[in-house]
Enzyme design. Structure first.
Site: not given
Ligand code: PXP
Length: 240
Positions: A7, A10, A43, A45, A49, A70, A101, A151, A191
């Site tokens: 992901n 960031h 994602h 949003r 952001r 996402e 999330t 998921e 997550h």
């Molecule tokens: N899966 C989903 C559905 C999420 O919303 C997120 C955060 O955007 C992640 C995975 C990844 O989470 P993390 O950044 O805590 O690894």
């Protein structure tokens, strides 16, 4: 082998801190793929952001067959997804005030909204995953609504403070995985997973994909993204 979806949100968070043009999440996605990522997850949003509409469009041009979007099940996001056509969409709950999330979708309460979103996305041949808590009722309804995958949220596991809390959350993840597979669903998780807690998750039989962001990008700031992605793949395949 369990797939790793990196992901890259960031990377965009750092860029947006200055409303600048760097670092570019598209460049990060390319490096992640070259370093062993199996998918790129992002994602978009409602408040934009981190990831911007441009990022998604350019990412679609650059990342072939491996793009997981996402998204909240809103009209705006559905229109964007149906036009950009990611390979996979993961429906997530979204509230403006949350930092990230915070829990799985409540598909029992939002049944009709989610059913409509699934119908629209599947009509475009987009593989459909629902981000849910490891709860057997939520798994059941996901299947009935026509999802391809669930998921399972691992936030409760990754935030557990005691050994017994951790074991309890792992047991729920195991039971929900087994049940989802028996109902013909693919199982993803994500997550809060990091280099130290991922092994207990990859030890669960049947999990096909992990989506990991914060821990990889945090490590990337210090050691570089290619190393951070390679080290996560290694960590996933160490036994717990
Ligand atoms: N899966 C989903 C559905 C999420 O919303 C997120 C955060 O955007 C992640 C995975 C990844 O989470 P993390 O950044 O805590 O690894």
């Amino acid at each position: 082998m369990i797939r790793l979806g990196v992901n890259i949100d960031h990377v965009a968070t750092i860029r947006q801190a200055r409303r600048a043009t760097e670092p570019d999440p598209v460049a990060a996605a390319v490096i992640a793929m070259l370093s062993g990522a199996d998918n790129i997850t992002l994602h978009l949003r409602e408040d934009r952001r981190h990831i911007q509409d441009r990022d998604l469009r350019v990412m679609r041009e650059v990342i072939h067959n491996n793009l997981n979007l996402e998204m909240a099940a809103t009209d705006e996001m559905l229109e964007i997804a149906c036009s950009v056509k990611p390979d996979q969409a993961t429906l997530v709950p979204e509230r403006r005030e949350e930092l990230t999330t915070e829990g799985g979708l409540n598909i029992i309460a939002y049944h009709d909204v989610i059913a409509n979103a699934i119908e629209r996305l599947k009509a475009k041949d987009i593989h459909l995953s629902l981000f849910i808590d490891p709860d057997l009722d939520q798994v059941d309804i996901s299947k009935r609504l026509g999802a391809d995958a669930v998921e399972l949220q691992t936030a409760t596991y990754s935030e557990a403070k005691t050994f017994s809390e951790k074991e309890k959350s792992l047991e729920k993840l195991r039971a929900a995985t087994e049940y989802a597979i028996s109902r013909g669903l693919h199982v993803h998780m994500g997550h809060g997973l990091n280099y130290h807690n991922v092994q207990a998750i990859t030890a669960i039989a049947g999990v096909e994909e992990l989506n990991i962001g914060h821990s990889i990008i945090s490590r990337a700031v210090l050691v570089g993204l290619a190393t951070a992605v390679r080290e996560m793949k290694e960590a996933m395949h160490q036994s717990s």
